[in-house]
Structure formats: C-alpha cells, structure tokens
Write a protein that holds these residues in place. Sequence first.
Motif, PDB file in Angstrom:
ATOM      1  N   GLN A  29       0.820  -1.210   0.000  1.00 59.21           N
ATOM      2  CA  GLN A  29       0.000   0.000   0.000  1.00 59.21           C
ATOM      3  C   GLN A  29       0.853   1.259   0.000  1.00 59.21           C
ATOM      4  O   GLN A  29       0.548   2.231  -0.699  1.00 59.21           O
ATOM      5  CB  GLN A  29      -0.950   0.001   1.216  1.00 59.21           C
ATOM      6  N   TRP A  32       2.479   1.686  -3.424  1.00 55.71           N
ATOM      7  CA  TRP A  32       1.430   2.089  -4.364  1.00 55.71           C
ATOM      8  C   TRP A  32       1.080   3.572  -4.181  1.00 55.71           C
ATOM      9  O   TRP A  32       0.973   4.314  -5.155  1.00 55.71           O
ATOM     10  CB  TRP A  32       0.202   1.215  -4.156  1.00 55.71           C
ATOM     11  N   ALA A  33       0.927   3.978  -2.932  1.00 59.51           N
ATOM     12  CA  ALA A  33       0.574   5.375  -2.650  1.00 59.51           C
ATOM     13  C   ALA A  33       1.674   6.330  -3.099  1.00 59.51           C
ATOM     14  O   ALA A  33       1.394   7.363  -3.716  1.00 59.51           O
ATOM     15  CB  ALA A  33       0.300   5.560  -1.162  1.00 59.51           C
ATOM     16  N   GLN A  35       3.834   5.907  -5.400  1.00 60.38           N
ATOM     17  CA  GLN A  35       3.931   5.929  -6.857  1.00 60.38           C
ATOM     18  C   GLN A  35       2.908   6.874  -7.478  1.00 60.38           C
ATOM     19  O   GLN A  35       3.120   7.368  -8.584  1.00 60.38           O
ATOM     20  CB  GLN A  35       3.751   4.520  -7.435  1.00 60.38           C
ATOM     21  N   THR A  36       1.817   7.142  -6.774  1.00 61.12           N
ATOM     22  CA  THR A  36       0.810   8.055  -7.328  1.00 61.12           C
ATOM     23  C   THR A  36       1.319   9.488  -7.331  1.00 61.12           C
ATOM     24  O   THR A  36       0.898  10.280  -8.171  1.00 61.12           O
ATOM     25  CB  THR A  36      -0.506   8.025  -6.532  1.00 61.12           C
ATOM     26  N   GLY A  37       2.185   9.809  -6.369  1.00 65.59           N
ATOM     27  CA  GLY A  37       2.669  11.179  -6.237  1.00 65.59           C
ATOM     28  C   GLY A  37       1.625  12.138  -5.685  1.00 65.59           C
ATOM     29  O   GLY A  37       1.871  13.336  -5.587  1.00 65.59           O
ATOM     30  N   LYS A  38       0.458  11.625  -5.326  1.00 63.53           N
ATOM     31  CA  LYS A  38      -0.627  12.466  -4.805  1.00 63.53           C
ATOM     32  C   LYS A  38      -0.492  12.610  -3.290  1.00 63.53           C
ATOM     33  O   LYS A  38      -0.530  11.620  -2.556  1.00 63.53           O
ATOM     34  CB  LYS A  38      -1.979  11.854  -5.148  1.00 63.53           C
ATOM     35  N   GLU A  40      -2.532  13.701  -1.070  1.00 61.26           N
ATOM     36  CA  GLU A  40      -3.691  13.197  -0.316  1.00 61.26           C
ATOM     37  C   GLU A  40      -3.609  11.684  -0.139  1.00 61.26           C
ATOM     38  O   GLU A  40      -3.892  11.160   0.935  1.00 61.26           O
ATOM     39  CB  GLU A  40      -5.013  13.544  -1.034  1.00 61.26           C
ATOM     40  N   THR A  41      -3.229  11.000  -1.199  1.00 66.73           N
ATOM     41  CA  THR A  41      -3.131   9.541  -1.150  1.00 66.73           C
ATOM     42  C   THR A  41      -2.016   9.109  -0.211  1.00 66.73           C
ATOM     43  O   THR A  41      -2.199   8.208   0.614  1.00 66.73           O
ATOM     44  CB  THR A  41      -2.902   8.975  -2.566  1.00 66.73           C
ATOM     45  N   VAL A  42      -0.861   9.748  -0.330  1.00 68.53           N
ATOM     46  CA  VAL A  42       0.275   9.411   0.527  1.00 68.53           C
ATOM     47  C   VAL A  42      -0.097   9.628   1.986  1.00 68.53           C
ATOM     48  O   VAL A  42       0.148   8.763   2.844  1.00 68.53           O
ATOM     49  CB  VAL A  42       1.531  10.217   0.146  1.00 68.53           C
ATOM     50  N   LYS A 127      10.270  11.884   0.002  1.00 70.15           N
ATOM     51  CA  LYS A 127      10.669  10.902  -1.015  1.00 70.15           C
ATOM     52  C   LYS A 127      11.971  10.209  -0.623  1.00 70.15           C
ATOM     53  O   LYS A 127      12.129   9.002  -0.829  1.00 70.15           O
ATOM     54  CB  LYS A 127      10.787  11.578  -2.374  1.00 70.15           C
TER      55      LYS A 127
END
Length: 159
Positions: A29, A32-33, A35-38, A40-42, A127
């Motif tokens: 997870q 995956w998060a 990798q989105t670079g978002k 909010e998701t991270v 990062k």
Amino acid sequence: MMDAYHLAKWLHILCSTVLFGTGIGTAFQMVWAMQTGKVETVHSVASGVVVADWLFTTPAGILQPVTGVWLAHTAGYSLAEPWLLLTYLAYILAFACWLPVVFLQIQIRDLAAIALDEGTPLPDLAKRKFRLWFLLGWPAFGLLVGVYGLMIVKPSFGF
C-alpha cells in the motif's frame, strides 16, 4: 481443548501470519501510494499504515518470539539449538530494520500532512525517507523468509 503444544503452535502460526501478512500488505500500500505522487493519497495511506503497525504488526512482533520460545520448549527443543540461534539472530536483525521503518513512515505521514495543509507537493525529504524505508524493508522481508525456512527445515549443523 488444545494441549499446550498445539496452543503454542496455533498462536505462533497466527502471529507469524499477522506479522508477515500485515507487513507485506502495508508495504504494498505504501509503495502504491508513493507511486501516485498524490499528497492526499500518501497522507491517507501512510496514516493507515502507521495505525496498522500499532494495531497488528507490533503486538504480533512481540508475541512471535514469546510463542516461538514457548513452542520450542514445549516441543522439547533446546533453546540453544543452532537453528534456533540463527532464528533469533535473523529475527533481531529483521526487527532492527523494521524499527526505523516505523519512524520513517510516521515522518512521511507527517510531511504529507504538512504538504496537504499548505497545498504543496510532497517534499523531496519525504521521497528520500521513502527510499530509505523501501531499502530497509527488503532485508527485513528476506530475514523473515529465512526464519520461515529455518522453522520448517530445522537444519542440523553437526557441530
């Protein structure tokens, strides 16, 4: 009703399943998060990963060696068997990799929260911390796979 050996074995297998499964699941997870670079998701995923580590990984990680020693003792093994000594060492080294990972994911979560509040992208520091988090995860994973192997094979070293 289970006897002591089967209870120890059941708890040991249950703890190892929770420890290994939660570790792989949260690692997936987090990767995956990121990798989105978002942001909010991270932030959302890192927050969940931190909670999962406190609720599942930490208790299972504490109970795992306790149930392991109980199981080995109940099965009649000397706690100084060479394969058990290797198991202890591998588990300690895996823990030494995992502990900084916990702090890194907390820092990543907090950095993502700041970026979210400020409306900025995820900082490079987050990062870099993720890269270290990722690198530390591999030896921990490999060491735990090794522990599984030692538990199954119980090698005799002849010394």
